[in-house]
Write a protein that holds these residues in place. Structure first.
Motif, PDB file in Angstrom:
ATOM      1  N   TYR A   1       0.830  -1.203   0.000  1.00 55.35           N
ATOM      2  CA  TYR A   1       0.000   0.000   0.000  1.00 55.35           C
ATOM      3  C   TYR A   1       0.868   1.258   0.000  1.00 55.35           C
ATOM      4  CZ  TYR A   1      -3.714  -3.234   0.569  1.00 55.35           C
ATOM      5  OH  TYR A   1      -4.577  -4.261   0.325  1.00 55.35           O
ATOM      6  N   THR A   2       0.402   2.292  -0.685  1.00 57.13           N
ATOM      7  CA  THR A   2       1.125   3.568  -0.734  1.00 57.13           C
ATOM      8  C   THR A   2       1.028   4.239   0.641  1.00 57.13           C
ATOM      9  OG1 THR A   2      -0.871   4.702  -1.488  1.00 57.13           O
ATOM     10  CG2 THR A   2       0.637   3.917  -3.202  1.00 57.13           C
ATOM     11  N   SER A   3       1.724   5.362   0.783  1.00 59.79           N
ATOM     12  CA  SER A   3       1.824   5.989   2.106  1.00 59.79           C
ATOM     13  C   SER A   3       0.545   6.668   2.593  1.00 59.79           C
ATOM     14  CB  SER A   3       2.943   7.030   2.092  1.00 59.79           C
ATOM     15  OG  SER A   3       4.173   6.410   1.896  1.00 59.79           O
ATOM     16  N   GLY A   4      -0.399   6.935   1.700  1.00 61.06           N
ATOM     17  CA  GLY A   4      -1.624   7.618   2.127  1.00 61.06           C
ATOM     18  C   GLY A   4      -1.428   9.110   2.346  1.00 61.06           C
ATOM     19  N   THR A   5      -0.449   9.699   1.671  1.00 61.52           N
ATOM     20  CA  THR A   5      -0.193  11.130   1.841  1.00 61.52           C
ATOM     21  C   THR A   5      -1.302  11.967   1.203  1.00 61.52           C
ATOM     22  OG1 THR A   5       2.134  10.538   1.585  1.00 61.52           O
ATOM     23  CG2 THR A   5       1.624  12.881   1.606  1.00 61.52           C
ATOM     24  N   THR A   6      -1.774  11.528   0.063  1.00 59.42           N
ATOM     25  CA  THR A   6      -2.767  12.339  -0.656  1.00 59.42           C
ATOM     26  C   THR A   6      -4.187  11.787  -0.540  1.00 59.42           C
ATOM     27  OG1 THR A   6      -2.324  11.097  -2.675  1.00 59.42           O
ATOM     28  CG2 THR A   6      -1.082  13.121  -2.368  1.00 59.42           C
ATOM     29  N   GLY A   7      -4.365  10.672   0.113  1.00 59.71           N
ATOM     30  CA  GLY A   7      -5.711  10.104   0.248  1.00 59.71           C
ATOM     31  C   GLY A   7      -5.612   8.672   0.747  1.00 59.71           C
TER      32      GLY A   7
ATOM     33  N   GLN B   1       8.294   6.258  -6.606  1.00 64.59           N
ATOM     34  CA  GLN B   1       7.026   6.009  -5.901  1.00 64.59           C
ATOM     35  C   GLN B   1       6.847   4.503  -5.658  1.00 64.59           C
ATOM     36  OE1 GLN B   1       4.434   7.419  -9.223  1.00 64.59           O
ATOM     37  NE2 GLN B   1       3.831   8.995  -7.750  1.00 64.59           N
ATOM     38  N   THR B   2       5.916   4.172  -4.791  1.00 64.24           N
ATOM     39  CA  THR B   2       5.549   2.763  -4.613  1.00 64.24           C
ATOM     40  C   THR B   2       5.218   2.169  -5.985  1.00 64.24           C
ATOM     41  OG1 THR B   2       4.539   3.419  -2.516  1.00 64.24           O
ATOM     42  CG2 THR B   2       4.030   1.210  -3.305  1.00 64.24           C
ATOM     43  N   GLU B   3       4.518   2.947  -6.789  1.00 68.80           N
ATOM     44  CA  GLU B   3       4.060   2.489  -8.092  1.00 68.80           C
ATOM     45  C   GLU B   3       5.204   2.242  -9.072  1.00 68.80           C
ATOM     46  OE1 GLU B   3       3.098   5.099  -6.385  1.00 68.80           O
ATOM     47  OE2 GLU B   3       0.933   5.452  -6.483  1.00 68.80           O
TER      48      GLU B   3
END
Ligand code: ATP
Ligand code: MG
Length: 640
Positions: free
Chosen positions: A245-251, A397-399
């Motif tokens: 999962y991404t960091s959740g910085t933008t959502g 990025q994670t992506e």
């Protein structure tokens, strides 16, 4: 923008790499992929059905084979991990020992019915058993999904549900900031009752008492009786390696899915180019494996290269702010990779602390995660690197799976500019475009975009390929949109200016958050800053700035405000001057250490706060809320 340049390299200059990538990026990556060990060759380098990429189609390989088996002849006694517990205990684990542990655990997983494609959730602290668990999954073709061990019960159960994991691997507890986090208890609270979770494997890190349930298996019991004979599965290059999962910085965090062949090729190559890794190096990356930096540049990158690395369990400032320097001195670290957030925190305590340690073994420094403010870059360069270490500011990025923009001292020496991530890696076409997707001229701000596929790119978003298309491929036709704002200077260097969503629009001007925050941080008393916009009838948006001061600073708020206004006026221009400054004790950060500006924006705009499951410290919300309310009241009183 900062105009100083630093010509500092490591003596490598191999222009043939960039040239061959420029000529034909597919043949170039094809050659790179040959550095890995494949069971069967691929028939096609890239199958590109936009926006879905399949790299090295038909090729068969195994990630754990490439990380371990390949080193057994020459490096089985070489140290893979120099582990430092937060409580001061340490351990050493060789490539040979890791190999044995991974095979045993792979057999345990098989005996529990885990098959190729099944998901396994790993919820462990930063201990060698974490990479061992990942590689055991990779060995049998199971898909690992690592959940950062600082996450709460809710976040854990969301992720276990989402991935439908059959097995959870956890520990009794882990040390963080001097306290024990009761991981097993959190698993019991959140996930052990989920029907499809068949077993929970528990490693004893702390030795504390825990409740044992029917599904639970103790790591030491199952490993004792497990065989260490386990061949690596021959997996397809485009089989899944992991969900993260991404960091959740933008959502709300996005579940990113990565494959094997392309991902490993990317990580192997960039680890060599960016970090210039050599057999005798001692590498230390401070990222937690719960984030992509840990996946790519703690686990896969270093292990693919048979490197020796330091792995640290706990908080960078525990028991005090000298811990990082202490570790570098203790293990003779040569390459150090950390985040701007950690550097800003460490810088807050002044130069005397790092200066009292022997940091002379360092030869290369890196950062990742956020734009690095030029002021912080200079401090890192002068005080930590003693003006002799190149700094690699790595953007990715994670992506993206691996580094996409960074100086590459492993292959070339280019002048470094503090605050710029410099150039894209070979084989990659990156540009800056306007709102209509047209490339802008040099020195003009716009959205960062990527024009061609790269091997480390995500296979998609887990169970949500529509969202994958919408988030990354629909803003501009046929271009990958990372969501970052940037500028390319006249030397072709890229400067990341913050998130596109956070760009400030004042009186027809667009200002990236990083530009303004760097200017604020250049004030001697300021440690950290975050800016955001609120609607303004006249200017479109007016800017408000949140500021954290360095230790022992006694400037009055009024003096500080007026000095900051002056600094910004001279460095950027009057247009960028914030209408209000708020001094706070901390900024909202994600658990991976990034500033969550959207939270400040919601508070300042009186909006409901969205998904904050990745917020590190919930108490920050009330502090900012009350500081903000207080100042609003004062302003109102002054008006009346
Ligand atoms: P989410 O996607 O959930 O909002 P996130 O984007 O923070 O979270 P990550 O994948 O951990 O999740 O972070 C990638 C982002 O981090 C990049 O898009 C960029 O904004 C920022 N970033 C990473 N490295 C750098 C760097 N060297 N310079 C500037 N920004 C960086
Ligand atoms: Mg992101």
């Amino acid at each position: 923008m900062h105009s100083e340049k630093f010509e500092i390299g490591l003596g490598n200059n191999d222009s043939s790499i960039r040239e061959s990538a420029k000529k034909d990026y597919l043949s170039f990556w094809d050659e790179c992929a040959k550095s890995l060990s494949w069971f069967e060759p691929w028939s096609k380098t890239l199958q590109w059905n936009p926006p879905f990429a399949k790299w090295f189609v038909g090729g068969k390989l195994n990630a754990s084979y490439n990380a371990l088996d390949v080193h057994q002849k020459s490096k089985s006694d070489k140290t893979a991990i120099l582990w430092e517990g937060e409580d001061g205990t340490d351990r050493k684990i060789t490539y040979g020992e890791m190999f044995e542990q991974v095979k045993k655990l792979a057999n345990v997983l098989k005996s529990l019915g885990v098959k190729k494609g099944d998901r396994v959730t790993i919820y462990l602290p930063m201990i060698p058993e974490l990479p061992i668990s990942m590689l055991a999954c990779a060995r049998i073709g199971a898909v690992h999904t690592v959940v950062f061990s600082g996450f709460s019960a809710n976040s854990l159960s969301d992720r276990v549900e989402d991935s439908q994991s059959k097995i959870i691997i956890t520990a009794d507890g882990g040390y963080r900031k001097g306290k024990i986090i009761n991981l097993k208890e959190i698993v019991d609270e959140s996930a052990s009752s989920i029907q499809f979770v068949k077993n929970v494997i528990v490693y004893q890190r702390t030795g504390q008492e825990i409740q044992i349930n029917e599904k639970d298996l103790m790591w030491s019991d199952v490993m004792d009786t497990s065989s260490d004979v386990c061949d690596a599965e021959k997996l397809d290059s485009n089989d899944s390696l992991y969900i993260l999962y991404t960091s959740g910085t933008t959502g709300k965090p996005k579940g990113v899915l990565h494959g094997i062949g392309g991902y490993l090729t990317h990580v192997y190559s960039t680890y060599k180019w960016a970090f210039d890794i050599k057999d005798h190096d001692v590498y230390f990356c401070t990222a937690d494996i719960g984030w992509v930096t840990g996946h790519s540049y703690v686990v896969y990158g270093p292990l693919l290269h048979g490197a020796t690395q330091v792995m640290y369990e706990g908080a960078p400032d525990h028991p005090n702010s000298s811990r990082m320097w202490d570790i570098i001195q203790k293990y003779n670290v040569t390459i150090f990779y950390t985040t701007p957030t950690a550097l800003r925190m460490l810088m807050k305590f002044g130069d005397d602390i790092p200066n009292s340690f022997d940091l002379s073994t360092l030869r290369l420094l890196g950062t990742v995660g956020e734009p690095i403010n030029p002021q912080v870059w200079k401090w890192y360069f002068d005080v930590i690197g003693k003006k002799k270490c190149p700094i690699i500011d790595t953007w990715w990025q994670t992506e993206t799976g691996g580094i996409l923009i960074s100086p590459l001292p492993g292959i070339e020496t280019i002048p470094l500019k503090p605050g710029s991530a410099t150039l894209p890696i070979p084989g990659l076409d990156i540009s800056v475009v306007d709102e209509s997707g047209n490339e802008v001229e040099a020195e003009t701000k716009g959205s960062l975009i990527i024009k061609n596929p790269w091997p480390g790119m995500l296979l998609g978003l887990w169970k949500n390929m529509e969202k994958y298309k919408n988030v990354y491929w629909s803003k501009f036709e046929s271009l990958y949109y990372p969501g970052d704002y940037a500028i390319k200077d006249s030397d072709g260097y890229l400067w990341l200016l913050g998130r596109s969503d956070d760009v400030l629009k004042v009186a027809g001007h667009r200002i990236g958050t990083a530009e303004l925050e760097s200017s604020i941080i250049s004030h001697n008393d300021v440690a950290e800053s975050a800016v955001c916009g609120i609607p303004d009838d006249v200017k479109g948006e007016s800017i408000i700035a949140f500021v954290v001061l360095k230790e022992n600073v006694h400037t009055s708020d009024d003096t500080l405000r007026s000095e900051l206004r002056d600094t910004i006026r001279t460095q950027i221009g009057p247009i960028a001057t914030p209408s209000q400054f708020y001094v706070v004790s901390k900024l909202p950060k994600t658990r991976s250490g990034k500033i969550m500006r959207r939270l400040l924006k919601s508070i300042a705009n009186n909006e409901t706060i969205g998904d904050v499951s990745t917020l590190e410290d919930g108490t920050v919300v009330s502090e900012i809320q009350s500081t903000f309310n207080e100042l609003q009241k004062n302003i109102q009183n002054q008006k009346n």
